[in-house]
Scaffold this active site. Sequence first.
Site, PDB file in Angstrom:
ATOM      1  N   ASP A 130      57.629   0.670 -13.714  1.00  0.00           N
ATOM      2  CA  ASP A 130      57.168  -0.619 -14.232  1.00  0.00           C
ATOM      3  C   ASP A 130      56.403  -0.401 -15.538  1.00  0.00           C
ATOM      4  O   ASP A 130      55.873   0.686 -15.778  1.00  0.00           O
ATOM      5  CB  ASP A 130      56.196  -1.286 -13.237  1.00  0.00           C
ATOM      6  CG  ASP A 130      56.903  -1.855 -12.003  1.00  0.00           C
ATOM      7  OD1 ASP A 130      58.125  -2.040 -12.030  1.00  0.00           O
ATOM      8  OD2 ASP A 130      56.192  -2.106 -11.008  1.00  0.00           O
ATOM      9  N   ARG A 180      64.853  -2.619 -17.418  1.00  0.00           N
ATOM     10  CA  ARG A 180      64.575  -3.969 -16.897  1.00  0.00           C
ATOM     11  C   ARG A 180      63.854  -4.721 -18.021  1.00  0.00           C
ATOM     12  O   ARG A 180      62.859  -4.222 -18.553  1.00  0.00           O
ATOM     13  CB  ARG A 180      63.671  -3.917 -15.665  1.00  0.00           C
ATOM     14  CG  ARG A 180      63.218  -5.314 -15.216  1.00  0.00           C
ATOM     15  CD  ARG A 180      62.010  -5.281 -14.289  1.00  0.00           C
ATOM     16  NE  ARG A 180      62.263  -4.586 -13.064  1.00  0.00           N
ATOM     17  CZ  ARG A 180      61.315  -3.925 -12.383  1.00  0.00           C
ATOM     18  NH1 ARG A 180      60.070  -3.882 -12.836  1.00  0.00           N
ATOM     19  NH2 ARG A 180      61.612  -3.319 -11.266  1.00  0.00           N
TER      20      ARG A 180
HETATM   21  P1  FDA Z   1      57.975 -17.972 -17.163  1.00  0.00           P
HETATM   22  O1  FDA Z   1      56.636 -17.370 -16.898  1.00  0.00           O
HETATM   23  O2  FDA Z   1      58.206 -18.665 -18.451  1.00  0.00           O
HETATM   24  O3  FDA Z   1      58.314 -18.923 -15.964  1.00  0.00           O
HETATM   25  C1  FDA Z   1      59.504 -19.709 -15.938  1.00  0.00           C
HETATM   26  C2  FDA Z   1      59.561 -20.478 -14.629  1.00  0.00           C
HETATM   27  O4  FDA Z   1      59.642 -19.560 -13.543  1.00  0.00           O
HETATM   28  C3  FDA Z   1      58.312 -21.293 -14.333  1.00  0.00           C
HETATM   29  O5  FDA Z   1      58.362 -22.557 -14.928  1.00  0.00           O
HETATM   30  C4  FDA Z   1      58.347 -21.358 -12.823  1.00  0.00           C
HETATM   31  O6  FDA Z   1      59.296 -22.300 -12.384  1.00  0.00           O
HETATM   32  C5  FDA Z   1      58.864 -20.003 -12.448  1.00  0.00           C
HETATM   33  N1  FDA Z   1      57.771 -19.024 -12.235  1.00  0.00           N
HETATM   34  C6  FDA Z   1      57.433 -17.978 -13.020  1.00  0.00           C
HETATM   35  N2  FDA Z   1      56.407 -17.288 -12.496  1.00  0.00           N
HETATM   36  C7  FDA Z   1      56.084 -17.919 -11.346  1.00  0.00           C
HETATM   37  C8  FDA Z   1      55.113 -17.695 -10.357  1.00  0.00           C
HETATM   38  N3  FDA Z   1      54.256 -16.688 -10.427  1.00  0.00           N
HETATM   39  N4  FDA Z   1      55.062 -18.541  -9.301  1.00  0.00           N
HETATM   40  C9  FDA Z   1      55.930 -19.576  -9.190  1.00  0.00           C
HETATM   41  N5  FDA Z   1      56.883 -19.843 -10.115  1.00  0.00           N
HETATM   42  C10 FDA Z   1      56.958 -19.030 -11.167  1.00  0.00           C
HETATM   43  N6  FDA Z   1      55.800  -7.765 -15.929  1.00  0.00           N
HETATM   44  C11 FDA Z   1      55.289  -6.682 -16.548  1.00  0.00           C
HETATM   45  O7  FDA Z   1      54.443  -6.814 -17.424  1.00  0.00           O
HETATM   46  N7  FDA Z   1      55.708  -5.437 -16.166  1.00  0.00           N
HETATM   47  C12 FDA Z   1      56.660  -5.235 -15.223  1.00  0.00           C
HETATM   48  O8  FDA Z   1      57.010  -4.091 -14.925  1.00  0.00           O
HETATM   49  C13 FDA Z   1      57.211  -6.387 -14.588  1.00  0.00           C
HETATM   50  N8  FDA Z   1      58.163  -6.270 -13.626  1.00  0.00           N
HETATM   51  C14 FDA Z   1      58.802  -7.409 -13.168  1.00  0.00           C
HETATM   52  C15 FDA Z   1      59.870  -7.288 -12.278  1.00  0.00           C
HETATM   53  C16 FDA Z   1      60.576  -8.419 -11.901  1.00  0.00           C
HETATM   54  C17 FDA Z   1      61.742  -8.272 -10.977  1.00  0.00           C
HETATM   55  C18 FDA Z   1      60.194  -9.701 -12.398  1.00  0.00           C
HETATM   56  C19 FDA Z   1      60.955 -10.942 -12.030  1.00  0.00           C
HETATM   57  C20 FDA Z   1      59.096  -9.822 -13.219  1.00  0.00           C
HETATM   58  C21 FDA Z   1      58.384  -8.691 -13.591  1.00  0.00           C
HETATM   59  N9  FDA Z   1      57.274  -8.790 -14.417  1.00  0.00           N
HETATM   60  C22 FDA Z   1      56.744  -7.651 -14.970  1.00  0.00           C
HETATM   61  C23 FDA Z   1      56.616 -10.114 -14.615  1.00  0.00           C
HETATM   62  C24 FDA Z   1      57.116 -10.798 -15.872  1.00  0.00           C
HETATM   63  O9  FDA Z   1      56.663 -10.111 -17.009  1.00  0.00           O
HETATM   64  C25 FDA Z   1      56.624 -12.243 -15.959  1.00  0.00           C
HETATM   65  O10 FDA Z   1      55.228 -12.254 -15.980  1.00  0.00           O
HETATM   66  C26 FDA Z   1      57.103 -13.127 -14.815  1.00  0.00           C
HETATM   67  O11 FDA Z   1      58.411 -12.819 -14.432  1.00  0.00           O
HETATM   68  C27 FDA Z   1      57.072 -14.603 -15.243  1.00  0.00           C
HETATM   69  O12 FDA Z   1      57.933 -14.779 -16.313  1.00  0.00           O
HETATM   70  P2  FDA Z   1      59.329 -15.571 -16.201  1.00  0.00           P
HETATM   71  O13 FDA Z   1      60.354 -14.785 -16.935  1.00  0.00           O
HETATM   72  O14 FDA Z   1      59.647 -15.824 -14.791  1.00  0.00           O
HETATM   73  O15 FDA Z   1      59.136 -16.868 -17.050  1.00  0.00           O
END
Ligand code: FDA
Length: 303
Positions: A130, A180
């Site tokens: 990560d 990723r």
């Molecule tokens: P965004 O935050 O714009 O959210 C889009 C939509 O997704 C929201 O409107 C909501 O509907 C939904 N959503 C997002 N987060 C939610 C929550 N917590 N609860 C409910 N709904 C939510 N980060 C990092 O810094 N280092 C890493 O190694 C990883 N590893 C990682 C693995 C995997 C499999 C995922 C999915 C994510 C990570 N992350 C991470 C976290 C990533 O950086 C990010 O903070 C979150 O995925 C939220 O970003 P989104 O892309 O979902 O979009």
Amino acid sequence: MLKSLLLHMSESPRLQRFATNASFSRKTARRFVAGETTSEGIQAVKDLNARKFSATLDNLGESVNTTEKATEASDEYLRAVDAIHESKVDCNVSLKLTQFGLVLDEDFCRQNVERVVQRAKQYNNFVRIDMEGSNVTDATIRVFRNLFDQYGNVGIVFQAYLFRTQKDIEETLQQKARIRLCKGAYKEPPDISFKNKSDTDSNYVKLMKILLKSGIYHGIATHDPNMINATKQFVTQEKIGHDEFEFQMLYGIRRDLQEQLIRDGYRVRIYVPYGAEWYSYLMRRMAERPANLMFVARNFFRG
Ligand code: FDA
């Protein structure tokens, strides 16, 4: 403002002690965390596999400050990798280098992670490193490159909110390593990161295209319907097969979208966190979507 406060709270050891002992916050954590033990983690993975999802297990913990704790983390990961092999589940592991002692000593950390990478290699399995805060980005990349060059069964994560990421990705693609892509979950200063969601999102789409054109198997990690739709459109346009990449999402978040992607024939891997050290992880999930605080409040009033 609220997001910033929640990210700040995620780093407070005092609040961590309070929250991990309170029953309402333990209940809240169960929405996003599979349990506290390896067998609870494996059970969650079995349930996901039965619904056609792949998984990655993450034993929660970060920023350890003693070599004993770092070695314990490595031991727990060895147990997890063994349990994955024995139970024949479709699952790999994801780990954080600060849990393996990165801030104590980089080489000690590398050796600690190497044990897990070697064990996973025996089973033909894979280890994802990560990405954490920008204070450890360079060290994380160094440890990753060292292990990737020796063993090959290691991947890394890059964050679209950092200005440096395109260059990091281009360099890593030269090695033909699996990446990723996520948006990024830490509190970063404005001189190194995009502050507007729309800028991070544009960069995410740009980087997604670079990754998927590379012909290497990558993970597109997001719950954002706009990022998902942009990916779907791009793979259709470029005739990239559904088996040439995977979407990745977090346990308990946007389960509707997770199921829909499976129904649409995409590969989806769920990141399954487990373990007692869930506080910082949970606070980052709250910061991403402060509406989750309503869910916390409901559990608080239920006692
Ligand atoms: P965004 O935050 O714009 O959210 C889009 C939509 O997704 C929201 O409107 C909501 O509907 C939904 N959503 C997002 N987060 C939610 C929550 N917590 N609860 C409910 N709904 C939510 N980060 C990092 O810094 N280092 C890493 O190694 C990883 N590893 C990682 C693995 C995997 C499999 C995922 C999915 C994510 C990570 N992350 C991470 C976290 C990533 O950086 C990010 O903070 C979150 O995925 C939220 O970003 P989104 O892309 O979902 O979009």
